[in-house]
Design an enzyme around this catalytic site. Structure first.
Site, PDB file in Angstrom:
ATOM      1  N   SER A  49       0.821  -1.207   0.000  1.00 16.56           N
ATOM      2  CA  SER A  49       0.000   0.000   0.000  1.00 16.56           C
ATOM      3  C   SER A  49       0.857   1.260   0.000  1.00 16.56           C
ATOM      4  O   SER A  49       1.948   1.285   0.571  1.00 16.56           O
ATOM      5  CB  SER A  49      -0.870  -0.007   1.260  1.00 16.56           C
ATOM      6  OG  SER A  49      -1.352   1.271   1.550  1.00 16.56           O
ATOM      7  N   SER A  50       0.324   2.314  -0.602  1.00 21.40           N
ATOM      8  CA  SER A  50       1.024   3.605  -0.567  1.00 21.40           C
ATOM      9  C   SER A  50       1.079   4.168   0.853  1.00 21.40           C
ATOM     10  O   SER A  50       1.834   5.085   1.135  1.00 21.40           O
ATOM     11  CB  SER A  50       0.341   4.603  -1.503  1.00 21.40           C
ATOM     12  OG  SER A  50      -0.988   4.825  -1.100  1.00 21.40           O
ATOM     13  N   GLU A  51       0.286   3.606   1.756  1.00 18.92           N
ATOM     14  CA  GLU A  51       0.271   4.050   3.156  1.00 18.92           C
ATOM     15  C   GLU A  51       1.293   3.286   4.023  1.00 18.92           C
ATOM     16  O   GLU A  51       1.296   3.426   5.231  1.00 18.92           O
ATOM     17  CB  GLU A  51      -1.125   3.880   3.744  1.00 18.92           C
ATOM     18  CG  GLU A  51      -2.150   4.776   3.085  1.00 18.92           C
ATOM     19  CD  GLU A  51      -3.546   4.585   3.641  1.00 18.92           C
ATOM     20  OE1 GLU A  51      -3.764   3.678   4.470  1.00 18.92           O
ATOM     21  OE2 GLU A  51      -4.431   5.355   3.253  1.00 18.92           O
ATOM     22  N   THR A  52       2.149   2.524   3.391  1.00 19.00           N
ATOM     23  CA  THR A  52       3.136   1.734   4.124  1.00 19.00           C
ATOM     24  C   THR A  52       3.965   2.566   5.093  1.00 19.00           C
ATOM     25  O   THR A  52       4.169   2.125   6.237  1.00 19.00           O
ATOM     26  CB  THR A  52       4.043   0.954   3.153  1.00 19.00           C
ATOM     27  OG1 THR A  52       3.220   0.019   2.432  1.00 19.00           O
ATOM     28  CG2 THR A  52       5.141   0.206   3.868  1.00 19.00           C
TER      29      THR A  52
END
Length: 78
Positions: A71-74
């Site tokens: 995820s880009s929220e990593t």
């Protein structure tokens, strides 16, 4: 690699999706794997299509170790 944790994470994702806490592919769930690794949902994969082996394993710098691109929220999860 980390099959049991991936299975548990996917089960949690599917349950959260069932009760509308997360939808389609919006919202991410992660769990720590010891001190240095994190299992996290991959980016852009719809939950009902996700497979155990798709779950991303990253190090605490967010570098992919195994699975699909995370995820880009990593960074928030690590």
């Amino acid at each position: 690699m980390h099959q049991s944790i991936r299975e548990q994470l996917l089960e949690t994702v599917l349950k959260a999706n069932e009760v509308d806490l997360i939808r389609l592919s919006a919202g991410n769930i992660s769990t720590r794997l010891g001190k240095d690794l994190v299992a996290i949902t991959p980016g852009g994969v719809k939950y009902h299509q996700m497979k155990v082996e798709d779950i991303s394993i990253v190090d605490t710098d967010g570098e992919l170790i195994d699975g699909l691109a995370p995820s880009s929220e990593t960074p928030m999860h690590t």
